[in-house]
Design a protein around this motif. Structure first.
Motif, short mmCIF file in Angstrom:
data_model
loop_
_atom_site.label_atom_id
_atom_site.label_comp_id
_atom_site.label_asym_id
_atom_site.label_seq_id
_atom_site.Cartn_x
_atom_site.Cartn_y
_atom_site.Cartn_z
N ALA A 151 0.81 -1.27 -0.01
CA ALA A 151 -0.02 -0.11 -0.10
C ALA A 151 0.88 1.18 -0.02
O ALA A 151 0.46 2.15 -0.43
CB ALA A 151 -0.91 -0.09 1.34
N LEU A 152 2.19 1.16 0.32
CA LEU A 152 3.03 2.37 0.43
C LEU A 152 4.11 2.44 -0.35
O LEU A 152 4.55 3.58 -0.66
CB LEU A 152 3.65 2.37 2.01
CG LEU A 152 2.97 2.43 3.07
CD1 LEU A 152 3.83 2.32 4.47
CD2 LEU A 152 2.04 3.50 3.24
N ALA A 153 3.98 1.28 -1.43
CA ALA A 153 5.29 1.30 -2.45
C ALA A 153 5.17 2.22 -3.48
O ALA A 153 5.94 2.76 -3.97
CB ALA A 153 5.35 -0.06 -2.92
N HIS A 154 3.80 2.90 -3.91
CA HIS A 154 3.62 3.48 -4.84
C HIS A 154 3.63 5.20 -4.37
O HIS A 154 3.23 6.19 -5.20
CB HIS A 154 2.61 3.27 -5.83
CG HIS A 154 1.09 3.46 -4.86
ND1 HIS A 154 0.72 2.64 -3.80
CD2 HIS A 154 0.11 4.07 -5.42
CE1 HIS A 154 -0.40 3.09 -3.43
NE2 HIS A 154 -0.68 3.99 -4.25
N ALA A 155 3.79 5.24 -3.04
CA ALA A 155 3.99 6.89 -2.51
C ALA A 155 2.57 7.50 -2.88
O ALA A 155 2.49 8.55 -3.28
CB ALA A 155 5.12 7.53 -3.34
N PRO A 156 1.53 7.01 -2.04
CA PRO A 156 0.08 7.32 -2.42
C PRO A 156 0.13 8.68 -1.60
O PRO A 156 0.81 9.03 -0.55
CB PRO A 156 -0.69 6.25 -1.76
CG PRO A 156 0.13 5.58 -0.50
CD PRO A 156 1.53 5.73 -1.21
N GLY A 157 -0.78 9.59 -2.07
CA GLY A 157 -1.05 10.90 -1.31
C GLY A 157 -1.86 10.61 -0.25
O GLY A 157 -2.06 11.70 0.73
N LEU A 158 -2.82 9.48 -0.01
CA LEU A 158 -3.82 9.11 0.91
C LEU A 158 -3.64 7.71 1.16
O LEU A 158 -3.70 7.16 0.50
CB LEU A 158 -5.06 9.62 0.48
CG LEU A 158 -6.20 9.07 1.70
CD1 LEU A 158 -6.15 10.01 2.74
CD2 LEU A 158 -7.60 9.41 0.99
N ILE A 159 -3.28 7.44 2.52
CA ILE A 159 -3.41 6.08 3.12
C ILE A 159 -4.48 5.94 3.76
O ILE A 159 -4.77 6.71 4.76
CB ILE A 159 -2.10 5.76 3.91
CG1 ILE A 159 -0.68 6.20 3.11
CG2 ILE A 159 -2.01 4.61 4.34
CD1 ILE A 159 0.38 6.67 3.92
N LEU A 160 -5.29 4.85 3.53
CA LEU A 160 -6.50 4.39 4.26
C LEU A 160 -6.23 2.99 4.77
O LEU A 160 -5.81 2.32 4.28
CB LEU A 160 -7.77 4.34 3.32
CG LEU A 160 -8.00 5.73 2.69
CD1 LEU A 160 -9.21 5.60 1.61
CD2 LEU A 160 -8.30 6.73 3.53
N ALA A 161 -6.37 2.94 6.39
CA ALA A 161 -5.80 1.77 6.99
C ALA A 161 -6.96 1.45 7.91
O ALA A 161 -7.33 2.28 8.67
CB ALA A 161 -4.47 2.08 7.72
N ASP A 162 -7.40 0.08 7.92
CA ASP A 162 -8.58 -0.34 8.73
C ASP A 162 -8.03 -1.30 9.55
O ASP A 162 -7.75 -2.58 9.09
CB ASP A 162 -9.53 -0.97 7.71
CG ASP A 162 -10.88 -1.41 8.41
OD1 ASP A 162 -10.87 -1.31 9.77
OD2 ASP A 162 -11.65 -1.79 8.02
#
Length: 221
Positions: A151-162
């Motif tokens: 989930a972090l490898a593509h350097a997202p602008g928004l991280i959503l974590a459940d």
């Protein structure tokens, strides 16, 4: 501080059950937000709507100037691929791919694969010795860490974590949250994390508490 995510008047019902009832709040770039509330309060539904996995009945979700609810299926898929990192309780790893290949999967789709970033994430998450294994050879906690790295490898602008630390022991969970918060601080991304842990929620910048589908004061505990 500029707003990355703005939610206004969000409603969602499944049949006769109103899950979200007029939820509104904003999340600036570079901030972390804990989403808390009892089971059934609408936390996971809200995360799915923000993650462009489902559409609201009414209201708007604007991510970095893009109105998510106006996108078609292809547009929502592109948004998830390029700009959002999703960490859900189901790991959704690809059984036929190794740990290394799972980590890089979304970044390759987004044409943002960075082997050095993959290596950094694997090292920080304790996966460096597992890169050639397959998901079936991993424990639940190890699979969760692979899902977080992906989930972090593509350097997202928004991280959503459940509940991203739900399958991890306390020390590993703290290390994962350390990494998430450091990446938010370093990149200007934002983090929205569902958690039942008051201890973990207290480490984030803000808290939004849901009760019966509406924003409510947090009572502690």
């Amino acid at each position: 501080m500029s707003i990355l995510l703005q939610i206004e008047g969000l409603t969602k019902a499944y049949g006769p059950v109103a899950v979200l009832q007029g939820v509104s709040f904003g999340l600036p770039h570079g901030q972390s937000l804990a989403l808390t509330g009892e089971s059934g309060s609408g936390k996971s539904t809200l995360l799915h709507l923000v993650g462009a996995l489902d559409a609201p009945d009414n209201g708007s979700i604007v991510l970095d100037g893009v109105e998510i609810s106006r996108l078609d299926d292809a547009g929502r898929a592109a948004l998830r691929r390029d700009r959002i990192g999703l960490v859900f309780q189901q790991f959704n790893l690809i059984p036929s791919l190794t740990v290394s290949q799972n980590i890089s999967f979304q970044a390759r789709l987004a044409r943002r694969h960075d082997p050095a970033r993959d290596a950094m994430l694997a090292g920080r998450l304790g996966l460096s010795d597992l890169l050639h294994r397959y998901p079936e050879e991993l424990s639940g906690g190890q699979q969760q860490r692979v899902a977080i790295a992906r989930a972090l490898a593509h350097a997202p602008g928004l991280i959503l974590a459940d509940e991203p630390t739900g399958n991890l022991d306390e020390a590993t969970g703290d290390a994962v949250l350390d990494l998430l918060l450091e990446l938010v601080a370093e990149t200007g991304a934002a983090l929205m994390m569902v958690t039942h842990s008051s201890r973990l929620a207290a480490r984030l910048d803000r808290r939004v508490h849901l009760s019966r589908g509406q924003l409510a004061p947090w009572g502690g505990g």
